[in-house]
Write a protein that holds these residues in place. Structure first.
Motif, PDB file in Angstrom:
ATOM      1  N   LYS A  21       0.832  -1.203   0.000  1.00  0.00           N
ATOM      2  CA  LYS A  21       0.000   0.000   0.000  1.00  0.00           C
ATOM      3  C   LYS A  21       0.864   1.251   0.000  1.00  0.00           C
ATOM      4  CE  LYS A  21      -3.594  -2.451   2.446  1.00  0.00           C
ATOM      5  NZ  LYS A  21      -4.129  -2.742   3.770  1.00  0.00           N
ATOM      6  N   GLN A  22       2.088   1.129   0.506  1.00  0.00           N
ATOM      7  CA  GLN A  22       2.980   2.281   0.601  1.00  0.00           C
ATOM      8  C   GLN A  22       3.936   2.371  -0.591  1.00  0.00           C
ATOM      9  OE1 GLN A  22       4.916   2.049   4.401  1.00  0.00           O
ATOM     10  NE2 GLN A  22       2.985   1.875   5.496  1.00  0.00           N
ATOM     11  N   GLY A  23       3.711   1.594  -1.623  1.00  0.00           N
ATOM     12  CA  GLY A  23       4.522   1.709  -2.816  1.00  0.00           C
ATOM     13  C   GLY A  23       5.692   0.758  -2.922  1.00  0.00           C
ATOM     14  N   VAL A  24       5.696  -0.329  -2.157  1.00  0.00           N
ATOM     15  CA  VAL A  24       6.759  -1.322  -2.261  1.00  0.00           C
ATOM     16  C   VAL A  24       6.141  -2.621  -2.763  1.00  0.00           C
ATOM     17  CG1 VAL A  24       8.475  -2.680  -0.999  1.00  0.00           C
ATOM     18  CG2 VAL A  24       8.105  -0.292  -0.399  1.00  0.00           C
ATOM     19  N   ILE A  25       6.789  -3.227  -3.755  1.00  0.00           N
ATOM     20  CA  ILE A  25       6.352  -4.527  -4.260  1.00  0.00           C
ATOM     21  C   ILE A  25       7.463  -5.537  -4.016  1.00  0.00           C
ATOM     22  CG2 ILE A  25       4.812  -3.540  -5.999  1.00  0.00           C
ATOM     23  CD1 ILE A  25       6.996  -4.222  -8.106  1.00  0.00           C
ATOM     24  N   TYR A  26       7.116  -6.808  -4.022  1.00  0.00           N
ATOM     25  CA  TYR A  26       8.085  -7.878  -3.825  1.00  0.00           C
ATOM     26  C   TYR A  26       8.100  -8.741  -5.075  1.00  0.00           C
ATOM     27  CZ  TYR A  26       8.332  -6.347   0.936  1.00  0.00           C
ATOM     28  OH  TYR A  26       8.536  -5.586   2.052  1.00  0.00           O
ATOM     29  N   VAL A  27       9.301  -8.955  -5.611  1.00  0.00           N
ATOM     30  CA  VAL A  27       9.473  -9.692  -6.862  1.00  0.00           C
ATOM     31  C   VAL A  27      10.512 -10.792  -6.641  1.00  0.00           C
ATOM     32  CG1 VAL A  27      10.129  -9.511  -9.288  1.00  0.00           C
ATOM     33  CG2 VAL A  27       8.914  -7.629  -8.193  1.00  0.00           C
ATOM     34  N   HIS A  28      10.183 -12.002  -7.077  1.00  0.00           N
ATOM     35  CA  HIS A  28      11.108 -13.138  -6.986  1.00  0.00           C
ATOM     36  C   HIS A  28      11.911 -13.192  -8.281  1.00  0.00           C
ATOM     37  CE1 HIS A  28      11.683 -17.771  -6.789  1.00  0.00           C
ATOM     38  NE2 HIS A  28      12.758 -17.132  -6.388  1.00  0.00           N
ATOM     39  N   VAL A  29      13.209 -13.019  -8.178  1.00  0.00           N
ATOM     40  CA  VAL A  29      14.099 -13.066  -9.339  1.00  0.00           C
ATOM     41  C   VAL A  29      14.905 -14.358  -9.239  1.00  0.00           C
ATOM     42  CG1 VAL A  29      15.863 -11.864 -10.671  1.00  0.00           C
ATOM     43  CG2 VAL A  29      14.249 -10.551  -9.284  1.00  0.00           C
ATOM     44  N   CYS A  30      14.830 -15.193 -10.261  1.00  0.00           N
ATOM     45  CA  CYS A  30      15.533 -16.476 -10.214  1.00  0.00           C
ATOM     46  C   CYS A  30      16.032 -16.852 -11.602  1.00  0.00           C
ATOM     47  CB  CYS A  30      14.613 -17.562  -9.641  1.00  0.00           C
ATOM     48  SG  CYS A  30      13.084 -17.780 -10.548  1.00  0.00           S
ATOM     49  N   GLY A  31      16.660 -17.989 -11.679  1.00  0.00           N
ATOM     50  CA  GLY A  31      17.234 -18.430 -12.940  1.00  0.00           C
ATOM     51  C   GLY A  31      18.679 -17.977 -13.043  1.00  0.00           C
ATOM     52  N   GLU A  32      19.068 -17.546 -14.207  1.00  0.00           N
ATOM     53  CA  GLU A  32      20.465 -17.210 -14.498  1.00  0.00           C
ATOM     54  C   GLU A  32      20.803 -15.776 -14.089  1.00  0.00           C
ATOM     55  OE1 GLU A  32      22.706 -19.605 -15.784  1.00  0.00           O
ATOM     56  OE2 GLU A  32      20.979 -20.822 -15.208  1.00  0.00           O
ATOM     57  N   VAL A  33      20.699 -15.517 -12.766  1.00  0.00           N
ATOM     58  CA  VAL A  33      21.105 -14.228 -12.206  1.00  0.00           C
ATOM     59  C   VAL A  33      22.120 -14.492 -11.094  1.00  0.00           C
ATOM     60  CG1 VAL A  33      18.984 -12.983 -12.772  1.00  0.00           C
ATOM     61  CG2 VAL A  33      19.144 -14.199 -10.598  1.00  0.00           C
ATOM     62  N   ALA A  34      22.883 -13.465 -10.755  1.00  0.00           N
ATOM     63  CA  ALA A  34      23.951 -13.634  -9.771  1.00  0.00           C
ATOM     64  C   ALA A  34      23.429 -14.000  -8.378  1.00  0.00           C
ATOM     65  CB  ALA A  34      24.794 -12.362  -9.705  1.00  0.00           C
ATOM     66  N   ASN A  35      22.331 -13.389  -7.943  1.00  0.00           N
ATOM     67  CA  ASN A  35      21.824 -13.595  -6.589  1.00  0.00           C
ATOM     68  C   ASN A  35      20.311 -13.802  -6.596  1.00  0.00           C
ATOM     69  OD1 ASN A  35      24.417 -13.002  -5.222  1.00  0.00           O
ATOM     70  ND2 ASN A  35      24.092 -10.974  -6.095  1.00  0.00           N
ATOM     71  N   PRO A  36      19.838 -14.991  -6.930  1.00  0.00           N
ATOM     72  CA  PRO A  36      18.389 -15.220  -6.955  1.00  0.00           C
ATOM     73  C   PRO A  36      17.795 -15.051  -5.556  1.00  0.00           C
ATOM     74  CG  PRO A  36      19.614 -17.192  -7.661  1.00  0.00           C
ATOM     75  CD  PRO A  36      20.606 -16.170  -7.272  1.00  0.00           C
ATOM     76  N   ALA A  37      16.683 -14.326  -5.479  1.00  0.00           N
ATOM     77  CA  ALA A  37      16.022 -14.089  -4.188  1.00  0.00           C
ATOM     78  C   ALA A  37      14.748 -13.276  -4.438  1.00  0.00           C
ATOM     79  CB  ALA A  37      16.941 -13.327  -3.238  1.00  0.00           C
ATOM     80  N   VAL A  38      14.036 -12.997  -3.348  1.00  0.00           N
ATOM     81  CA  VAL A  38      12.891 -12.095  -3.401  1.00  0.00           C
ATOM     82  C   VAL A  38      13.405 -10.705  -3.057  1.00  0.00           C
ATOM     83  CG1 VAL A  38      10.668 -11.512  -2.376  1.00  0.00           C
ATOM     84  CG2 VAL A  38      11.267 -13.909  -2.778  1.00  0.00           C
ATOM     85  N   TYR A  39      13.050  -9.721  -3.887  1.00  0.00           N
ATOM     86  CA  TYR A  39      13.534  -8.363  -3.699  1.00  0.00           C
ATOM     87  C   TYR A  39      12.385  -7.388  -3.547  1.00  0.00           C
ATOM     88  CZ  TYR A  39      18.084 -10.086  -5.030  1.00  0.00           C
ATOM     89  OH  TYR A  39      19.264 -10.783  -5.056  1.00  0.00           O
ATOM     90  N   PRO A  40      12.493  -6.490  -2.552  1.00  0.00           N
ATOM     91  CA  PRO A  40      11.526  -5.395  -2.447  1.00  0.00           C
ATOM     92  C   PRO A  40      11.959  -4.295  -3.414  1.00  0.00           C
ATOM     93  CG  PRO A  40      13.048  -5.326  -0.596  1.00  0.00           C
ATOM     94  CD  PRO A  40      13.411  -6.536  -1.421  1.00  0.00           C
ATOM     95  N   LEU A  41      11.009  -3.791  -4.176  1.00  0.00           N
ATOM     96  CA  LEU A  41      11.297  -2.734  -5.144  1.00  0.00           C
ATOM     97  C   LEU A  41      10.191  -1.688  -5.069  1.00  0.00           C
ATOM     98  CD1 LEU A  41      12.126  -5.054  -8.179  1.00  0.00           C
ATOM     99  CD2 LEU A  41      13.782  -3.698  -6.901  1.00  0.00           C
ATOM    100  N   PRO A  42      10.473  -0.475  -5.503  1.00  0.00           N
ATOM    101  CA  PRO A  42       9.419   0.537  -5.527  1.00  0.00           C
ATOM    102  C   PRO A  42       8.320   0.139  -6.529  1.00  0.00           C
ATOM    103  CG  PRO A  42      11.601   1.529  -5.819  1.00  0.00           C
ATOM    104  CD  PRO A  42      11.775   0.051  -5.914  1.00  0.00           C
ATOM    105  N   ALA A  43       7.085   0.410  -6.179  1.00  0.00           N
ATOM    106  CA  ALA A  43       5.988   0.149  -7.114  1.00  0.00           C
ATOM    107  C   ALA A  43       6.290   0.874  -8.417  1.00  0.00           C
ATOM    108  CB  ALA A  43       4.667   0.632  -6.525  1.00  0.00           C
ATOM    109  N   GLY A  44       5.938   0.253  -9.529  1.00  0.00           N
ATOM    110  CA  GLY A  44       6.210   0.842 -10.839  1.00  0.00           C
ATOM    111  C   GLY A  44       7.571   0.484 -11.398  1.00  0.00           C
ATOM    112  N   SER A  45       8.337  -0.328 -10.675  1.00  0.00           N
ATOM    113  CA  SER A  45       9.660  -0.732 -11.157  1.00  0.00           C
ATOM    114  C   SER A  45       9.549  -1.544 -12.441  1.00  0.00           C
ATOM    115  CB  SER A  45      10.383  -1.569 -10.096  1.00  0.00           C
ATOM    116  OG  SER A  45      10.714  -0.790  -8.977  1.00  0.00           O
TER     117      SER A  45
END
Length: 181
Positions: A21-45
């Protein structure tokens, strides 16, 4: 006040929900990336920002398979396929926790990569996405959509053969390209 990463580490669902509600979203980045994890990002990223947060795409990654300008939504998964996966026809891409959306199919993005990821979801795919399947043209894509609307979706991929105009031959061509969950 705690920042989004601290809340994520603590696993506080209540706090995470208020972040959205305050403009933060959580995105799971995985596969062929250096550091797969769930990341908080600003809404609209955008997708490229999630990939940067994960340390970038590895040399073995097929980043060109992704629309890195795509806008992210809370709960989405981003899967960066390897070049080998792409060569084997298991192209992944930008995924949503709600499977099949650009996250829901906008802009040619597909919907969360496991063995089924990267496949066209018969229950959520747009007409255009269905038409990317071998042997599926405009008329058959329209029939698939009509069938899923009439029957409340597909329960298993074999039901595709119940769609008017789709017989075993067409099904065998697309069986490895489709999913229903």
């Amino acid at each position: 006040m705690k920042d989004a990463k601290d809340k994520l580490k603590e696993g506080s669902k209540e706090d995470v929900g208020s972040d959205c509600k305050q403009g933060v979203i959580y995105v799971h980045v995985c596969g062929e990336v250096a550091n797969p994890a769930v990341y908080p990002l600003p809404a609209g990223s955008r997708l490229y920002e999630a990939i940067q947060a994960a340390g970038g795409i590895l040399e073995s990654g097929a980043g060109e398979q992704l629309n890195q300008a795509a806008q992210l939504e809370d709960g989405q998964q981003v899967y960066v396929p390897s070049r080998d996966e792409v060569q084997e026809g298991l192209e992944g891409g930008f995924h949503s926790g709600r499977l099949g959306e650009p996250g829901s199919g906008n802009g040619g993005q597909q919907g969360v990569l496991s063995a089924d990821e990267g496949k066209v979801n018969l229950n959520t795919a747009s007409k255009e996405q269905l038409m990317t399947l071998s042997g599926i043209g405009e008329a058959k894509a329209a029939s698939i959509i009509a069938y899923r609307e009439e029957h409340g979706g597909f329960q298993k991929i074999e039901e595709l053969m119940e769609v008017e105009g789709i017989k075993e031959g067409v099904f065998n061509k697309v069986r490895d390209q489709i999913r229903v969950n």
